[in-house]
Design an enzyme around this catalytic site. Structure first.
Site, PDB file in Angstrom:
ATOM      1  N   GLN A 106      45.971  30.833   3.824  1.00  0.00           N
ATOM      2  CA  GLN A 106      45.958  29.731   4.789  1.00  0.00           C
ATOM      3  C   GLN A 106      46.909  28.606   4.407  1.00  0.00           C
ATOM      4  OE1 GLN A 106      41.391  29.598   4.857  1.00  0.00           O
ATOM      5  NE2 GLN A 106      41.963  28.908   6.903  1.00  0.00           N
ATOM      6  N   LEU A 161      39.752  26.373   9.283  1.00  0.00           N
ATOM      7  CA  LEU A 161      40.817  25.360   9.302  1.00  0.00           C
ATOM      8  C   LEU A 161      42.085  25.874   9.988  1.00  0.00           C
ATOM      9  CD1 LEU A 161      40.493  23.615   5.820  1.00  0.00           C
ATOM     10  CD2 LEU A 161      39.694  22.816   8.057  1.00  0.00           C
TER      11      LEU A 161
HETATM   12 NI    NI Z   1      38.882  30.565   7.724  1.00  0.00          NI
END
Ligand code: NI
Length: 154
Positions: free
Chosen positions: A51, A97
């Site tokens: 991420q 997120l």
């Molecule tokens: Ni996630």
């Protein structure tokens, strides 16, 4: 301390499998700290390395911080592997997120056992339940290129 840029829905890195971490060097320790900084700065309770654009098998989380507003209790798991899962399942609303403002109910195992290496290179085994078990399952999915929306009942 550094807050890294998040990768969002549509970024193909979120669909890729991450690679095992062989050596816990300064770069990995810095990545772990940056992931925690990024997670806290974005009011998240968990984050996987992909991420922030790194295809490495590492997750961080802190389920106490937001849930009960206690002091920070960060956990860093290197090369985490879920080795057992309860038969009982729970359905909880999840967010991510990388998917701002998207929340969906996901069915997960109620309890899990995860094996991982900590930042000091120690092998750990953790038995998790409740929110911690859900976050670990969500973040370990990221390491396999799976996002929570892939788990939503169609
Ligand atoms: Ni996630």
């Amino acid at each position: 301390m550094a807050i890294r840029n998040l990768r969002y829905d549509g970024d193909e890195i979120l669909t890729k499998k991450t690679k095992k971490i062989e050596v816990i060097d300064e770069k990995i320790k810095e990545l772990a700290q940056d992931m925690l900084d990024t997670m806290y700065a974005n009011d998240g309770i968990g984050l996987a390395a992909c991420q922030v654009g790194m295809l490495k098998s590492m997750i961080v989380y802190d389920v106490d911080y937001v849930e009960e507003n206690k002091e920070k209790n960060p956990v860093v798991c290197i090369n985490p592997k879920i080795v057992s899962r309860s038969r009982s399942m729970v359905e909880v609303e999840e967010g991510c997120l990388s998917f701002p403002n998207v929340f969906e109910n996901v069915i997960r195992h109620e309890k899990i056992t995860v094996e991982y290496t900590d930042l000091n290179g120690k092998k750990k085994t953790k038995h998790a339940k409740g929110m911690e078990a859900i976050v670990i399952q969500h973040e370990c999915d990221h390491l396999d290129g799976i996002v929570f929306l892939d788990r939503v009942e169609k």
